[in-house]
Design a protein around this motif. Sequence first.
Motif, PDB file in Angstrom:
ATOM      1  N   GLU A  12       0.878  -1.130   0.078  1.00 19.79           N
ATOM      2  CA  GLU A  12      -0.059  -0.069  -0.094  1.00 19.79           C
ATOM      3  C   GLU A  12       1.002   1.175  -0.177  1.00 19.79           C
ATOM      4  OE1 GLU A  12      -4.169   1.185  -0.004  1.00 19.79           O
ATOM      5  OE2 GLU A  12      -3.559  -0.963   0.227  1.00 19.79           O
ATOM      6  N   GLY A 127       0.009   3.096   5.729  1.00 18.67           N
ATOM      7  CA  GLY A 127      -0.950   2.087   6.073  1.00 18.67           C
ATOM      8  C   GLY A 127      -2.513   2.515   5.531  1.00 18.67           C
ATOM      9  N   TYR A 134       2.212  -0.981   4.982  1.00 14.26           N
ATOM     10  CA  TYR A 134       2.238  -2.420   4.445  1.00 14.26           C
ATOM     11  C   TYR A 134       2.956  -2.386   3.369  1.00 14.26           C
ATOM     12  CZ  TYR A 134       0.294  -6.449   2.606  1.00 14.26           C
ATOM     13  OH  TYR A 134       0.203  -7.791   2.085  1.00 14.26           O
ATOM     14  N   SER A 136       4.910  -6.048   1.613  1.00 15.70           N
ATOM     15  CA  SER A 136       5.150  -7.616   1.828  1.00 15.70           C
ATOM     16  C   SER A 136       5.836  -7.873   0.465  1.00 15.70           C
ATOM     17  CB  SER A 136       3.853  -8.366   2.124  1.00 15.70           C
ATOM     18  OG  SER A 136       4.157  -9.579   2.045  1.00 15.70           O
TER      19      SER A 136
END
Length: 167
Positions: A12, A127, A134, A136
């Motif tokens: 994000e 976030g 975020y 990953s």
Amino acid sequence: MADLYEVLIAAELRGDLPEAEIAELRWHLGLGPQPEELAIVTAWYPITVDEHGDQLPEDQWKYDMYPLLAERGPADGRVGGVAFSELARREDAGATSWALTSRQVLHPDELDLLGPLLQWLQEQATGYRGGPAYFSCHMRFFEDDLVLRPISVHGADIVLHEIKVVK
């Protein structure tokens, strides 16, 4: 036999990214044309020989610049699944961000180029609705078990972490 890595990225990103950076990101994802100037990934491999294999003078070297996360469709059969990348602008309750997901199959030589892009993504992570940032990224070597391993980015270096499977 080729060495291949399955790479899965989800992030994000800040909604206020400069248009030049969004344009470069779109290019890397195969969603737009190559911008005239690249600022996220700046180190590329030089092409030092011509089509006949003859050495070029240094002033004639060009750089092999290509989008890093642009593959679409069936992934290499040794990895399986589908290669894709998507970027979507999210506007929710007055907050704006960019949602990104990409699954690609990359050669180890491309990981040196991927590192700066992952570092940039990590730095731009935000976030959702005020939550934690975020970002990953997981990968696996194509001959390993079908378990993606988490990575971390330190500078432009990619560190692939071991995981323990509890049976």
